[in-house]
Design an enzyme around this catalytic site. Structure first.
Site: not given
Ligand code: PAF
Length: 275
Positions: A33, A144-145, A182
């Protein structure tokens, strides 16, 4: 950093903010982030972040209630990276009445892969992101990818609904051992955390094979699934798709992406890699 819980307050600040880059999040911020915030700062005068755990995108048996909420730590991280405004509404602000009006992504986008495993998920994501865009009115928004299909759904939404916001994709940030960062990684036990990088290793192995000319995707997928299962994973999918629409590849010259989702104990991890 100014924290806004009301829509009117955020809108008043936005009106004076010049070119705005927006990073919507559900909080529990990690370095992935923060990288989005830094890239946002390069692209605009003002960065606006949001934190809102969006009930609409969680299924009834999913982790909405136990989704990690760490508002204090999040605020400190956003301050440190120079975010100007945080929009942190509660549910009475975002959904003062039941959200009857929703965005339904086009056919073939929301009902495959993540959408097949999590019915209604992308409708919930698209609805809250459009609502946040209407509140923040950003010039550019960054995603984000790691949530590759989310990025596709939102890019298509922006194009199909002629939204004035440019959608920018940022590469996945990984731990040194390859595990994609994550918020859900914190659910992993120490033993699961040690095993978790296998998902990315398998994806990277298949990517290498495809780059080397392998075209029997079904065989590659089956071998990867077997390896994961052999190490205690319960995979939902492991698949080679074309990047453009996440459908099965048709021609040899298409740009591809490998996507996987699998459960390790009680934690469901997803990852992907463009080939
Ligand atoms: O990727 C996320 O964190 C969420 O899906 C998003 C885009 C903030 C919408 O709730």
């Amino acid at each position: 950093m100014r924290i806004h819980t009301a829509i009117a307050s955020l809108r008043a600040a936005r009106a004076r903010a010049g070119r705005v880059a927006f990073v919507p999040t559900m909080g529990n911020l990690h370095d992935g982030h923060i990288a989005l915030m830094r890239e946002a700062a390069r692209r605009a005068d003002t960065v606006i972040a949001s934190i809102f755990v969006n009930r609409l995108q969680f299924g009834p048996a999913e982790d909405f209630d136990k989704y990690p909420r760490t508002p204090e730590a999040d605020r400190e991280k956003l301050e440190a990276v120079g975010v100007a405004h945080l929009f942190a509404p509660d549910e009475t602000v975002m959904y003062p009445q039941a959200q009857g009006c929703r965005v339904v992504p086009g056919p073939g986008q929301a009902d495959i892969l993540e959408g097949a495993c999590r019915p209604g998920h992308f409708c919930g994501v698209a609805t809250v992101v459009l609502k946040l865009f209407n509140i923040v009115a950003p010039d550019v928004a960054l995603f984000g990818k790691k949530d590759y299909q989310q990025l596709m759904v939102l890019t298509n939404m922006a194009r199909e609904l002629a939204l004035p916001t440019e959608i920018v994709a940022q590469d996945t940030l990984r731990a040194a051992d390859g595990l994609a960062l994550s918020s859900r990684n914190r659910y992993l036990s120490p033993a699961e955390r040690a095993e978790a990088p296998r998902l990315y290793r398998q994806i990277a192995l298949v990517a290498e094979a495809v780059r080397g000319g392998a075209r029997d995707y079904a065989a590659l997928e089956a071998a990867a699934l077997e390896t994961l299962q052999g190490h205690g994973w319960q995979p939902d999918y492991f698949t080679v798709r074309r990047r453009a629409d996440l459908q099965a590849p048709q021609r040899p010259d298409e740009a591809l992406v490998i996507l996987a989702a699998a459960r390790l104990g009680a934690t469901r991890l997803i990852d992907n890699l463009e080939v």
